[in-house]
Design an enzyme around this catalytic site. Structure first.
Site, PDB file in Angstrom:
ATOM      1  N   GLY A  37      40.018  48.203 -16.877  1.00 44.87           N
ATOM      2  CA  GLY A  37      39.072  48.355 -15.979  1.00 44.87           C
ATOM      3  C   GLY A  37      38.134  47.073 -15.828  1.00 44.87           C
ATOM      4  N   GLN A  49      53.128  42.135 -20.051  1.00 45.30           N
ATOM      5  CA  GLN A  49      52.291  41.081 -20.073  1.00 45.30           C
ATOM      6  C   GLN A  49      52.722  39.733 -19.510  1.00 45.30           C
ATOM      7  OE1 GLN A  49      52.687  42.959 -23.316  1.00 45.30           O
ATOM      8  NE2 GLN A  49      51.535  44.319 -22.429  1.00 45.30           N
ATOM      9  N   ASP A  94      49.636  40.820 -15.514  1.00 48.29           N
ATOM     10  CA  ASP A  94      48.880  41.427 -14.083  1.00 48.29           C
ATOM     11  C   ASP A  94      49.454  40.674 -12.789  1.00 48.29           C
ATOM     12  OD1 ASP A  94      47.391  43.000 -15.783  1.00 48.29           O
ATOM     13  OD2 ASP A  94      45.977  41.296 -16.086  1.00 48.29           O
ATOM     14  N   GLY A  98      49.934  47.984 -17.999  1.00 48.29           N
ATOM     15  CA  GLY A  98      49.478  49.056 -16.912  1.00 48.29           C
ATOM     16  C   GLY A  98      50.183  48.480 -15.677  1.00 48.29           C
ATOM     17  N   HIS A  99      51.474  49.223 -15.250  1.00 48.60           N
ATOM     18  CA  HIS A  99      52.322  48.711 -14.245  1.00 48.60           C
ATOM     19  C   HIS A  99      51.953  49.720 -12.996  1.00 48.60           C
ATOM     20  CE1 HIS A  99      55.166  46.517 -16.927  1.00 48.60           C
ATOM     21  NE2 HIS A  99      53.960  45.984 -16.914  1.00 48.60           N
ATOM     22  N   LYS A 115      54.095  43.213 -11.247  1.00 44.29           N
ATOM     23  CA  LYS A 115      55.514  43.437 -11.142  1.00 44.29           C
ATOM     24  C   LYS A 115      55.662  44.738 -10.661  1.00 44.29           C
ATOM     25  CE  LYS A 115      55.284  42.820 -15.715  1.00 44.29           C
ATOM     26  NZ  LYS A 115      54.356  41.782 -15.976  1.00 44.29           N
TER      27      LYS A 115
HETATM   28  P1  IMP Z   1      46.296  43.531 -27.058  1.00 44.00           P
HETATM   29  O1  IMP Z   1      47.685  43.263 -26.254  1.00 44.00           O
HETATM   30  O2  IMP Z   1      45.794  44.680 -26.539  1.00 44.00           O
HETATM   31  O3  IMP Z   1      46.518  43.200 -28.218  1.00 44.00           O
HETATM   32  O4  IMP Z   1      45.428  42.422 -26.364  1.00 44.00           O
HETATM   33  C1  IMP Z   1      45.754  40.936 -26.413  1.00 44.00           C
HETATM   34  C2  IMP Z   1      45.396  40.060 -25.193  1.00 44.00           C
HETATM   35  O5  IMP Z   1      46.264  40.394 -24.330  1.00 44.00           O
HETATM   36  C3  IMP Z   1      43.982  40.508 -24.588  1.00 44.00           C
HETATM   37  O6  IMP Z   1      43.474  39.390 -23.908  1.00 44.00           O
HETATM   38  C4  IMP Z   1      44.236  41.437 -23.535  1.00 44.00           C
HETATM   39  O7  IMP Z   1      43.465  41.559 -22.281  1.00 44.00           O
HETATM   40  C5  IMP Z   1      45.929  40.819 -23.076  1.00 44.00           C
HETATM   41  N1  IMP Z   1      46.589  41.653 -22.405  1.00 44.00           N
HETATM   42  C6  IMP Z   1      47.403  42.701 -23.132  1.00 44.00           C
HETATM   43  N2  IMP Z   1      48.331  43.468 -22.200  1.00 44.00           N
HETATM   44  C7  IMP Z   1      48.096  42.820 -21.220  1.00 44.00           C
HETATM   45  C8  IMP Z   1      48.640  43.342 -19.734  1.00 44.00           C
HETATM   46  O8  IMP Z   1      49.294  44.187 -19.622  1.00 44.00           O
HETATM   47  N3  IMP Z   1      48.200  42.364 -18.561  1.00 44.00           N
HETATM   48  C9  IMP Z   1      47.226  41.270 -18.941  1.00 44.00           C
HETATM   49  N4  IMP Z   1      46.793  41.173 -20.251  1.00 44.00           N
HETATM   50  C10 IMP Z   1      46.974  42.031 -21.162  1.00 44.00           C
END
Ligand code: IMP
Length: 424
Positions: A303, A225, A16, A43-44, A19
């Site tokens: 959200g 991520q 987050d 989610g970009h 990017k």
């Molecule tokens: P998962 O990737 O859905 O398995 O989630 C694992 C952890 O990574 C959780 O704490 C999510 O909130 C976090 N997470 C996964 N994708 C993102 C992202 O794109 N931005 C921020 N946090 C993420």
């Protein structure tokens, strides 16, 4: 002919970092944009020609006619969500079919992987990771246990492979006594998504990328991520399930480390985290609420409220080291406008022990801060570095000294124009 290179653009904290907003600065410099890890958990948010798009699986170079976009082998892909995302872009007039190439080696997220994600989270109770619920963990687990389905599997004899894996998942769910789910509608869309994916070039993108490099093409590896969510280097077990770091660029695209050029590390002028897990700089007071409100810190995919805190130099130093970051990009500096004092976490402390190295287990550590003077000026009105107030320039200088890495791009507002590129 000179070989091309792969530059990486990586979130280096908890994702987050924004990017999507700097992509405009970056994509014109590259011939190819490639995603190497993750999937629809990302989610970009990108504003293009005044319209907002949230890209989950599709690389950010998709808006530019002349660019090839690649979903690499290190990614996981949900056909139904991919179809929805791609069709929104097609409806807005972007032609995807010739310029979006998907790796036959990328793994498929099945509807039952998403149910398993929910079931495993429920079974963990208060130790739940707080996943995005997109089936990321179960799909990567299945990749590692060598039972998964890959994009290339849809080319031959797919229904039987799908039914066999679905039956296996249903058995696991019965064993977990997790039977309260209904995937009928979801499965229908998912199977439509499989048909839709057949319209795209499904290729061995590793071979393609190396061929493009040999032709002198430059590639941007677009991260998803952040480093602290990396399966190996993050705050395990509160992490995602892929390598989100520079190492993941090599394995997730199929390139050698000698092909990597610049590594851009992107971070915010403060910290946020979504989901559960240790976060030593988290603020539970009005300051945390103010950062969330001014910074609009709500998850793009789920959200959820993002947890907020001051900048964490322990995490940043560690991320710069793990990734070999060569240039830093600081986002959302304007969110700090008007704070009389700005704090920077310089170390962690637990039971009388102080460390500046990222500990194995970040649970229970408290942040040790250094206080810096804030500024009252409105950074969003500034269009060049020489307009910055002295205290903000001092903040940048302090960070560059502590992190031993230049900050070459500074974002001072949500608009595309509010991105200041400094001389590197
Ligand atoms: P998962 O990737 O859905 O398995 O989630 C694992 C952890 O990574 C959780 O704490 C999510 O909130 C976090 N997470 C996964 N994708 C993102 C992202 O794109 N931005 C921020 N946090 C993420």
């Amino acid at each position: 002919m000179t070989q091309g290179k792969v530059d990486a653009l990586l979130g280096i904290v908890f994702g987050d970092e924004g990017k999507g907003k700097v992509v405009d600065v970056f994509t014109p410099r590259y011939d190819v944009v490639a995603r190497f890890a993750g999937g629809p958990n990302a989610g970009h948010t990108i504003i293009f020609n005044g319209k907002k798009f949230v890209l989950r699986s599709i690389p950010s170079g998709i808006f530019d006619e002349g660019k090839i976009n690649i979903i690499g082998n290190g990614c996981v892909i949900a056909p139904d969500l991919f179809m929805q995302e791609a069709q929104e872009l097609e409806a807005a007039g972007y032609d995807l079919r010739s310029r979006l190439h998907i790796s036959t080696r990328a793994h498929l997220i099945l509807p039952t992987h998403r149910v398993l994600d929910r079931a495993y989270e429920a079974a963990k109770g208060k130790n739940a990771v707080g996943t995005t619920g997109k089936g990321i963990g179960p799909t990567y687990s299945e990749k590692a246990s060598r039972t998964g389905l890959r994009v290339g599997d849809i080319i031959h004899d797919f229904p039987a492979k799908y039914e066999a894996l679905k039956a296996r998942h249903e058995q696991i769910l019965r064993d977990l006594h997790y039977t309260d789910y209904d995937i009928q509608d979801e499965e229908k869309r998912w199977l439509e998504g499989i048909e839709y994916m057949r319209l795209f070039p499904l290729t061995d993108t590793g071979i393609e990328i190396n061929r493009l490099l040999a032709e002198g093409k430059n590639i941007l590896a677009e991260g998803a991520q952040g480093t602290m969510l990396d399966i190996d280097h993050g705050t395990y077990p509160f992490v995602s399930s892929s390598n989100t770091t520079t190492g993941g660029v090599c394995t997730g695209l199929g390139i050698g480390p000698n092909k990597i050029g610049e590594v851009y590390g992107i971070f915010k002028a403060y910290s946020t985290r979504v989901g559960a897990g240790p976060f030593p700089v988290e603020l539970f007071d009005e300051t945390g609420d103010r950062l969330r409100e001014i910074g609009h810190e709500y998850g793009a995919v789920t959200g959820r409220n993002r947890r907020c805190g001051w900048i964490d130099l322990v995490a940043l130093r560690y991320a710069i080291m793990i990734n070999g970051v060569t240039q830093l990009i600081m986002m959302k500096s304007d969110v700090l406008d008007g704070f009389p004092v700005i704090r920077a976490c310089v170390a962690y402390e637990r039971d009388g022990i102080r460390t500046t190295d990222m500990p194995f287990d970040t649970e229970g550590w408290n942040a040790v801060y250094r206080d810096l003077p804030g500024w009252n000026e409105d950074l969003t009105t500034m269009t060049s570095e020489d307009q910055f107030p002295k205290t903000f320039r001092d903040y940048i200088h302090y960070l560059e000294t502590e992190l031993q890495t230049p900050i070459t791009i500074i974002s001072v507002g949500p608009d595309r124009a509010q991105t200041i590129v400094r001389a590197s």
